[in-house]
Design a protein around this motif. Structure first.
Motif, PDB file in Angstrom:
ATOM      1  N   PRO A 218       5.649  -0.572   3.441  1.00 46.54           N
ATOM      2  CA  PRO A 218       5.168   0.787   3.186  1.00 46.54           C
ATOM      3  C   PRO A 218       5.743   1.330   1.871  1.00 46.54           C
ATOM      4  CG  PRO A 218       5.974   0.560   5.425  1.00 46.54           C
ATOM      5  CD  PRO A 218       6.336  -0.686   4.716  1.00 46.54           C
ATOM      6  N   PHE A 219       4.955   2.132   1.191  1.00 47.32           N
ATOM      7  CA  PHE A 219       5.344   2.796  -0.075  1.00 47.32           C
ATOM      8  C   PHE A 219       5.541   1.820  -1.218  1.00 47.32           C
ATOM      9  CE2 PHE A 219       7.110   5.337   3.454  1.00 47.32           C
ATOM     10  CZ  PHE A 219       6.270   6.441   3.332  1.00 47.32           C
ATOM     11  N   SER A 220       5.163   0.561  -1.037  1.00 48.54           N
ATOM     12  CA  SER A 220       5.339  -0.382  -2.142  1.00 48.54           C
ATOM     13  C   SER A 220       4.001  -0.545  -2.863  1.00 48.54           C
ATOM     14  CB  SER A 220       5.833  -1.712  -1.616  1.00 48.54           C
ATOM     15  OG  SER A 220       4.837  -2.309  -0.825  1.00 48.54           O
ATOM     16  N   PHE A 221       3.993  -1.444  -3.831  1.00 48.97           N
ATOM     17  CA  PHE A 221       2.800  -1.661  -4.640  1.00 48.97           C
ATOM     18  C   PHE A 221       2.536  -3.160  -4.729  1.00 48.97           C
ATOM     19  CE2 PHE A 221       0.615  -2.468  -8.618  1.00 48.97           C
ATOM     20  CZ  PHE A 221      -0.430  -1.561  -8.553  1.00 48.97           C
ATOM     21  N   THR A 222       1.247  -3.542  -4.642  1.00 47.73           N
ATOM     22  CA  THR A 222       0.879  -4.955  -4.666  1.00 47.73           C
ATOM     23  C   THR A 222       0.348  -5.301  -6.049  1.00 47.73           C
ATOM     24  OG1 THR A 222       0.064  -4.487  -2.451  1.00 47.73           O
ATOM     25  CG2 THR A 222      -0.276  -6.698  -3.298  1.00 47.73           C
ATOM     26  N   TYR A 223       1.195  -5.917  -6.868  1.00 43.72           N
ATOM     27  CA  TYR A 223       0.687  -6.205  -8.230  1.00 43.72           C
ATOM     28  C   TYR A 223      -0.360  -7.304  -8.238  1.00 43.72           C
ATOM     29  CZ  TYR A 223       4.576  -9.600  -8.083  1.00 43.72           C
ATOM     30  OH  TYR A 223       5.444 -10.592  -7.735  1.00 43.72           O
ATOM     31  N   THR A 224      -0.382  -8.135  -7.177  1.00 43.82           N
ATOM     32  CA  THR A 224      -1.423  -9.171  -7.129  1.00 43.82           C
ATOM     33  C   THR A 224      -2.783  -8.598  -6.762  1.00 43.82           C
ATOM     34  OG1 THR A 224      -0.574  -9.620  -4.927  1.00 43.82           O
ATOM     35  CG2 THR A 224       0.002 -11.174  -6.651  1.00 43.82           C
ATOM     36  N   SER A 225      -2.859  -7.270  -6.507  1.00 46.48           N
ATOM     37  CA  SER A 225      -4.160  -6.677  -6.234  1.00 46.48           C
ATOM     38  C   SER A 225      -4.795  -6.172  -7.522  1.00 46.48           C
ATOM     39  CB  SER A 225      -4.005  -5.523  -5.241  1.00 46.48           C
ATOM     40  OG  SER A 225      -3.274  -4.484  -5.848  1.00 46.48           O
ATOM     41  N   HIS A 226      -4.184  -6.491  -8.667  1.00 43.89           N
ATOM     42  CA  HIS A 226      -4.763  -6.080  -9.946  1.00 43.89           C
ATOM     43  C   HIS A 226      -5.351  -7.284 -10.651  1.00 43.89           C
ATOM     44  CE1 HIS A 226      -4.208  -1.831 -11.200  1.00 43.89           C
ATOM     45  NE2 HIS A 226      -3.577  -1.816 -10.042  1.00 43.89           N
TER      46      HIS A 226
ATOM     47  N   MET B  12       0.846  -1.182   0.000  1.00 36.75           N
ATOM     48  CA  MET B  12       0.000   0.000   0.000  1.00 36.75           C
ATOM     49  C   MET B  12       0.881   1.232   0.000  1.00 36.75           C
ATOM     50  SD  MET B  12      -1.154   0.322   3.924  1.00 36.75           S
ATOM     51  CE  MET B  12       0.138   0.252   5.132  1.00 36.75           C
ATOM     52  N   THR B  13       0.340   2.274  -0.461  1.00 34.90           N
ATOM     53  CA  THR B  13       1.137   3.501  -0.520  1.00 34.90           C
ATOM     54  C   THR B  13       0.834   4.352   0.686  1.00 34.90           C
ATOM     55  OG1 THR B  13      -0.613   4.510  -1.789  1.00 34.90           O
ATOM     56  CG2 THR B  13       1.227   3.595  -3.015  1.00 34.90           C
ATOM     57  N   GLY B  14       1.800   5.124   1.037  1.00 30.54           N
ATOM     58  CA  GLY B  14       1.558   6.079   2.103  1.00 30.54           C
ATOM     59  C   GLY B  14       1.115   7.412   1.540  1.00 30.54           C
ATOM     60  N   GLU B  15       0.837   7.405   0.259  1.00 32.05           N
ATOM     61  CA  GLU B  15       0.467   8.662  -0.400  1.00 32.05           C
ATOM     62  C   GLU B  15      -0.871   9.163   0.099  1.00 32.05           C
ATOM     63  OE1 GLU B  15       0.481   7.939  -4.544  1.00 32.05           O
ATOM     64  OE2 GLU B  15       2.456   6.984  -4.438  1.00 32.05           O
ATOM     65  N   ALA B  16      -1.166  10.347  -0.299  1.00 30.88           N
ATOM     66  CA  ALA B  16      -2.370  11.033   0.171  1.00 30.88           C
ATOM     67  C   ALA B  16      -3.555  10.106   0.271  1.00 30.88           C
ATOM     68  CB  ALA B  16      -2.711  12.173  -0.785  1.00 30.88           C
ATOM     69  N   SER B  17      -3.692   9.497   1.428  1.00 31.43           N
ATOM     70  CA  SER B  17      -4.797   8.577   1.594  1.00 31.43           C
ATOM     71  C   SER B  17      -5.987   9.304   2.196  1.00 31.43           C
ATOM     72  CB  SER B  17      -4.375   7.405   2.477  1.00 31.43           C
ATOM     73  OG  SER B  17      -3.627   7.884   3.567  1.00 31.43           O
ATOM     74  N   VAL B  18      -5.745  10.417   2.768  1.00 27.72           N
ATOM     75  CA  VAL B  18      -6.854  11.187   3.324  1.00 27.72           C
ATOM     76  C   VAL B  18      -7.132  12.340   2.371  1.00 27.72           C
ATOM     77  CG1 VAL B  18      -7.680  12.510   5.265  1.00 27.72           C
ATOM     78  CG2 VAL B  18      -6.137  10.585   5.636  1.00 27.72           C
ATOM     79  N   ALA B  19      -8.285  12.255   1.744  1.00 25.49           N
ATOM     80  CA  ALA B  19      -8.637  13.329   0.819  1.00 25.49           C
ATOM     81  C   ALA B  19      -9.529  14.318   1.551  1.00 25.49           C
ATOM     82  CB  ALA B  19      -9.366  12.752  -0.401  1.00 25.49           C
TER      83      ALA B  19
ATOM     84  N   ALA C  63       5.931 -13.462  -3.345  1.00 28.11           N
ATOM     85  CA  ALA C  63       6.777 -12.271  -3.258  1.00 28.11           C
ATOM     86  C   ALA C  63       5.948 -11.020  -3.518  1.00 28.11           C
ATOM     87  CB  ALA C  63       7.925 -12.382  -4.256  1.00 28.11           C
ATOM     88  N   GLY C  64       4.999 -11.095  -4.456  1.00 29.84           N
ATOM     89  CA  GLY C  64       4.138  -9.945  -4.733  1.00 29.84           C
ATOM     90  C   GLY C  64       3.295  -9.584  -3.527  1.00 29.84           C
ATOM     91  N   ASN C  65       2.701 -10.625  -2.892  1.00 29.61           N
ATOM     92  CA  ASN C  65       1.861 -10.370  -1.722  1.00 29.61           C
ATOM     93  C   ASN C  65       2.669  -9.742  -0.586  1.00 29.61           C
ATOM     94  OD1 ASN C  65      -0.115 -11.580  -3.185  1.00 29.61           O
ATOM     95  ND2 ASN C  65      -0.190 -13.468  -1.986  1.00 29.61           N
ATOM     96  N   TYR C  66       3.871 -10.279  -0.362  1.00 28.96           N
ATOM     97  CA  TYR C  66       4.662  -9.814   0.783  1.00 28.96           C
ATOM     98  C   TYR C  66       5.313  -8.461   0.511  1.00 28.96           C
ATOM     99  CZ  TYR C  66       4.142 -13.858   3.817  1.00 28.96           C
ATOM    100  OH  TYR C  66       3.629 -14.788   4.668  1.00 28.96           O
ATOM    101  N   LEU C  67       5.768  -8.248  -0.717  1.00 21.40           N
ATOM    102  CA  LEU C  67       6.329  -6.926  -1.035  1.00 21.40           C
ATOM    103  C   LEU C  67       5.276  -5.853  -0.842  1.00 21.40           C
ATOM    104  CD1 LEU C  67       8.481  -7.295  -4.283  1.00 21.40           C
ATOM    105  CD2 LEU C  67       9.240  -6.669  -1.995  1.00 21.40           C
ATOM    106  N   GLY C  68       4.031  -6.207  -1.147  1.00 17.08           N
ATOM    107  CA  GLY C  68       2.959  -5.226  -1.045  1.00 17.08           C
ATOM    108  C   GLY C  68       2.689  -4.783   0.382  1.00 17.08           C
TER     109      GLY C  68
END
Lengths: 186, 255
Positions: free
Chosen positions: B113-121, B1-8, B105-110
């Motif tokens: 923090p600040f990473s991306f989960t390609y298995t969520s696509h 998940m990203t730590g990017e602007a999650s609160v809009a 590896a995709g699940n765990y890398l995701g």
């Protein structure tokens, strides 16, 4: 098992949060995004490369190490088994040698014992023979003495009879007395 | 998940923004359609390959920790493939290994923090599932010829049931890649949305002053528990995907 609390947790904030997040739509379903299709193509390429690297290099390497270990353990086991077989054979040889030696010793003892017994028997037999011979000669001598005694007995009897006869009747006929004595003593 | 602007706008939580794709490497990435998703696929593949390479470099008869870990992962997937697929399992073992560790590896890398989960696509998971589907069909043809089609009428079925059963079997066969991909995709999305939402709660509560600061501990605690749960789900989903792949392949190679 883990689904129920998870789904509940999932549903709770969605119900609580005003619908902007859902209304905006999921970025995963925005198929107009060229990056979405791009990641599938890139994914195919990367997965293909990953598969090739694994199947050609990485996994055979692991397998080699595992096979080496298996053969090495097998070899060590073989060596150990061989050593054990040799030790067993040596131990068996030792046992049989000891057994043989014991047999020989027993045979030796028996031979000596039987020899001694035979010697003793021979000795005894010899003694017995000698004693028997002595007994026989003694008996012969006894017989001779008796015969001698018996033969002188008739002489004594005859002379006694002659004396008795001459004292009784004053005369005597040697021949008649002798024959009479012989008749009586026969 | 990203730590990017999650609160809009400070009041709502953008739980789905973490799944947006952005080009990396600037214009080159844009031109090549190279987003952070393929970037993390590359990282995942590299992590697994480096793990195996560094782990097996001593090639010791008595393995150290890392080598033991590499050997255990090899043995684990190898046993899974051979015991499920059967004697032909060794042929497909590298494929199953690649699937399992690509997803794991995709699940765990995701989870970093600040990473991306390609298995969520869904596009990625559906691509993997379609690949498994096509390979199992090719294996069916390779090992059983056209005869594999008789699987669509289970043995011992009365002939008059065929018009009913054959369509059912075909539908269940065709729905395999759909269920396979949606299972993984939905699990990863759900987990990451939850993490994002509770992280958002923490920020919203923190905006309420001293009392809010105290209350904000609760969502953090939940997120810690959720992270543990995601560690379980990550390996579980990779395992489920791999074992279903093995089951489909066993049907393909069995007579």
């Amino acid at each position: 098992m883990y689904r129920t609390p998870r789904l509940f947790l999932f549903a709770a904030p969605l119900a609580a949060v005003p619908g902007r997040a859902v209304a905006a739509g999921m970025p995963q379903l925005n198929f107009h995004d060229p990056l979405l299709i791009g990641q599938v193509v890139w994914g195919a390429v990367i997965f293909g490369g990953f598969y090739l690297a694994l199947s050609r290099f990485a996994l055979p390497r692991v397998e080699r190490v595992l096979t080496n270990r298996r053969t090495r353990i097998q070899n060590d086991l073989d060596v150990a088994r061989k050593a054990k077989a040799e030790a067993d054979r040596a131990s068996a040889e030792l046992l049989s040698a000891r057994h043989e030696a014991a047999e020989q010793a027993r045979a030796h003892v028996e031979r000596i014992q039987s020899e001694a017994r035979a010697n003793a028997e021979a000795h005894a037999a010899e003694t017995a023979k000698r004693l028997e011979a002595e007994i026989a000669s003694a008996e012969t001598r006894i017989t001779q003495s008796r015969e001698q005694a018996l033969s002188s007995l008739s002489e004594i009897a005859t002379s006694t009879t002659q004396d008795l006869v001459s004292r009784l009747i004053g005369t005597q006929d040697e021949q008649t007395v002798a024959s009479a004595v012989k008749r009586v003593s026969a | 998940m990203t730590g990017e602007a999650s609160v809009a706008a400070g009041s709502t939580i953008d739980a789905l923004g973490q799944f947006e794709l952005h080009p990396v490497l600037g214009h080159l990435g844009e031109a090549l359609r190279f987003s952070q998703s393929p970037l993390f696929m590359l990282i995942a593949a590299a992590v697994v390959l480096v793990f195996l390479y560094v782990g097996m470099r001593p090639a010791a008869v008595v393995p150290g920790r890392l080598q033991a870990a590499a050997e255990i992962s090899y043995d684990f997937v190898h046993d899974l493939a051979v015991s499920t697929i059967g004697e032909n399992g060794a042929t497909f073992f590298p494929f199953v290994f690649a699937i399992f560790f690509f997803i794991l590896a995709g699940n765990y890398l995701g989870l970093l923090p600040f990473s991306f989960t390609y298995t969520s696509h869904i596009a990625v998971t559906f691509g993997l599932a379609i690949m498994v589907f096509i390979i199992s069909i090719l294996a069916s043809i390779r090992f059983q010829g056209v005869g594999f089609l008789k699987h669509f009428l289970p043995a011992g079925t009365p002939v008059w049931l065929a018009p009913l059963l054959v369509p059912i079997e075909i539908i269940s066969f065709l729905s395999r890649p759909v269920s396979l991909s949606i299972r993984l995709f939905a699990n990863m999305v759900a987990g990451h949305v939850l993490l994002e939402v509770f992280a958002g709660f923490t920020i919203m509560l923190a905006g309420l002053g001293a009392f809010g600061h105290v209350l904000a501990i609760a969502p953090i605690a939940i997120n810690i528990a959720l992270t543990a749960l995601e560690l379980l789900v990550g390996v579980l989903q990779a395992y489920v995907f791999a074992i279903l792949t093995c089951i489909y392949l066993r049907e393909a190679v069995a007579h």
